[in-house]
Scaffold this active site. Structure first.
Site, PDB file in Angstrom:
ATOM      1  N   LYS A  13       0.840  -1.329  -0.173  1.00  0.00           N
ATOM      2  CA  LYS A  13       0.110  -0.162   0.027  1.00  0.00           C
ATOM      3  C   LYS A  13       0.879   1.259  -0.113  1.00  0.00           C
ATOM      4  O   LYS A  13       0.427   1.970  -0.593  1.00  0.00           O
ATOM      5  CB  LYS A  13      -0.867   0.063   1.250  1.00  0.00           C
ATOM      6  CG  LYS A  13      -1.978  -1.002   1.202  1.00  0.00           C
ATOM      7  CD  LYS A  13      -3.053  -0.801   2.249  1.00  0.00           C
ATOM      8  CE  LYS A  13      -2.501  -0.887   3.601  1.00  0.00           C
ATOM      9  NZ  LYS A  13      -1.976  -2.205   4.286  1.00  0.00           N
ATOM     10  N   ARG A 160      11.415  -2.672  11.486  1.00  0.00           N
ATOM     11  CA  ARG A 160      10.421  -2.351  12.331  1.00  0.00           C
ATOM     12  C   ARG A 160      10.064  -3.344  13.230  1.00  0.00           C
ATOM     13  O   ARG A 160       9.841  -4.521  12.872  1.00  0.00           O
ATOM     14  CB  ARG A 160       9.159  -1.894  11.510  1.00  0.00           C
ATOM     15  CG  ARG A 160       9.106  -0.305  11.248  1.00  0.00           C
ATOM     16  CD  ARG A 160       7.839  -0.018   9.967  1.00  0.00           C
ATOM     17  NE  ARG A 160       6.678  -0.853  10.235  1.00  0.00           N
ATOM     18  CZ  ARG A 160       5.667  -0.535   9.484  1.00  0.00           C
ATOM     19  NH1 ARG A 160       5.787   0.020   8.255  1.00  0.00           N
ATOM     20  NH2 ARG A 160       4.472  -1.145  10.062  1.00  0.00           N
ATOM     21  N   ARG A 171      -0.758  -8.954  12.991  1.00  0.00           N
ATOM     22  CA  ARG A 171      -1.170  -8.155  12.211  1.00  0.00           C
ATOM     23  C   ARG A 171      -2.564  -8.605  11.148  1.00  0.00           C
ATOM     24  O   ARG A 171      -3.307  -7.714  10.872  1.00  0.00           O
ATOM     25  CB  ARG A 171      -0.320  -7.013  11.711  1.00  0.00           C
ATOM     26  CG  ARG A 171       0.342  -6.365  12.863  1.00  0.00           C
ATOM     27  CD  ARG A 171       1.434  -5.810  12.179  1.00  0.00           C
ATOM     28  NE  ARG A 171       1.245  -4.726  11.197  1.00  0.00           N
ATOM     29  CZ  ARG A 171       2.426  -4.425  10.211  1.00  0.00           C
ATOM     30  NH1 ARG A 171       3.522  -4.729  10.293  1.00  0.00           N
ATOM     31  NH2 ARG A 171       2.028  -3.397   9.385  1.00  0.00           N
TER      32      ARG A 171
HETATM   33  P1  AMP Z   1       0.629   0.434   9.029  1.00  0.00           P
HETATM   34  O1  AMP Z   1       1.784   0.944   8.835  1.00  0.00           O
HETATM   35  O2  AMP Z   1      -0.425   1.142   8.462  1.00  0.00           O
HETATM   36  O3  AMP Z   1       0.634  -0.845   9.049  1.00  0.00           O
HETATM   37  O4  AMP Z   1       0.270   0.779  10.676  1.00  0.00           O
HETATM   38  C1  AMP Z   1       1.027   0.579  11.592  1.00  0.00           C
HETATM   39  C2  AMP Z   1       0.462   0.243  12.927  1.00  0.00           C
HETATM   40  O5  AMP Z   1      -0.176   1.389  13.428  1.00  0.00           O
HETATM   41  C3  AMP Z   1      -0.855  -0.671  12.901  1.00  0.00           C
HETATM   42  O6  AMP Z   1      -0.318  -2.138  13.141  1.00  0.00           O
HETATM   43  C4  AMP Z   1      -1.555  -0.231  13.980  1.00  0.00           C
HETATM   44  O7  AMP Z   1      -1.274  -0.481  15.020  1.00  0.00           O
HETATM   45  C5  AMP Z   1      -1.455   1.412  13.863  1.00  0.00           C
HETATM   46  N1  AMP Z   1      -2.650   1.925  12.894  1.00  0.00           N
HETATM   47  C6  AMP Z   1      -2.247   2.426  11.677  1.00  0.00           C
HETATM   48  N2  AMP Z   1      -3.547   2.884  11.223  1.00  0.00           N
HETATM   49  C7  AMP Z   1      -4.558   2.694  11.960  1.00  0.00           C
HETATM   50  C8  AMP Z   1      -5.934   2.869  12.156  1.00  0.00           C
HETATM   51  N3  AMP Z   1      -6.556   3.327  10.911  1.00  0.00           N
HETATM   52  N4  AMP Z   1      -6.645   2.370  13.043  1.00  0.00           N
HETATM   53  C9  AMP Z   1      -6.067   1.878  14.231  1.00  0.00           C
HETATM   54  N5  AMP Z   1      -4.557   1.558  14.191  1.00  0.00           N
HETATM   55  C10 AMP Z   1      -3.838   1.960  13.198  1.00  0.00           C
END
Ligand code: AMP
Length: 215
Positions: A13, A160, A171
């Site tokens: 993404k 990370r 996740r």
């Molecule tokens: P990502 O980089 O989008 O995978 O986000 C990393 C982490 O941030 C996720 O595993 C969640 O812990 C948190 N996170 C990001 N966006 C959201 C969202 N829209 N709602 C809840 N938690 C989020």
């Protein structure tokens, strides 16, 4: 054009969002990046969410909604934006719809990049990021010239915490439980367009750009 980008962690993404952002001149709004910045700057929000993000759980909806509301009302998002990582729950999707309605706007299209758990675990455990300039690499696809160092600034690349295989599986579970419903939500509104995320980055990029240009 207001776009949301959906898909499991590791669907690509972030990479696709940056490309759409450059092509259409609209800001890439990544809630994951915003949270990681808050955590590394040890802000109030960062302190509240660091344990949750490290575990791979979802940050509470009210905090996420506040964060996104502040961001999409900024001037650079006036003519459109691409949301990456938000909405992740039905409450977030419905609140986003209401927020945009108040601003006389709507989501025009939801791009869903579909990928299996097996591919995701393999891809994410190969992801490396530069802690200094934020550049993202993948030891399988977007390889750095030297496995350990950033091509741009020479800093030592890191994995990370939430990219470790056990957290990736967690996740993916969280994604299946919540975000699939968001996919159904946009599908029921006729706004969803699904892409095969197992394709290589350029092929996927071309399909997405062609689709968006056809709208
Ligand atoms: P990502 O980089 O989008 O995978 O986000 C990393 C982490 O941030 C996720 O595993 C969640 O812990 C948190 N996170 C990001 N966006 C959201 C969202 N829209 N709602 C809840 N938690 C989020």
């Amino acid at each position: 054009m207001n776009i949301v980008l959906l898909g499991p962690p590791g669907a690509g993404k972030g990479t696709q969002a940056k490309m759409i952002s450059n092509r259409f001149g609209i800001p890439h709004i990544s809630t994951g990046d915003m949270l990681r910045e808050a955590i590394s700057s040890k802000s109030e929000l960062g302190k509240k969410v660091s344990d949750i993000v490290e575990r791979g759980d979802l940050v509470p909806d009210d905090l996420m909604i506040k964060l996104v509301r502040n961001r999409i009302t900024q001037e650079d998002a006036a003519d459109g934006f691409i949301l990456d990582g938000f909405p992740r729950t039905t409450v977030q999707a419905e609140t986003l719809r209401d927020m945009l309605k108040e601003m006389g706007k709507k989501i025009d299209c939801a791009i869903f990049i579909d990928v299996s758990e097996e591919i995701v675990v393999k891809r994410i455990s190969s992801r490396r990021v530069c802690p200094n300039c934020g550049k993202v690499y993948n030891l399988l696809s977007i390889k750095p010239k030297n496995d350990c160092k950033c091509d741009e600034c020479g800093s030592k690349l890191i994995q990370r915490d939430d990219d470790k295989p056990e957290t990736v599986r967690e996740r993916y579970e969280v994604y299946l439980k919540n975000t699939k419903k968001v996919v159904d939500y946009y599908n029921s509104q006729g706004k969803l367009k699904t892409f095969d995320g197992s394709k290589d980055i350029d092929e996927l990029k071309n399909s997405i750009i062609n689709y968006l240009e056809s709208l």
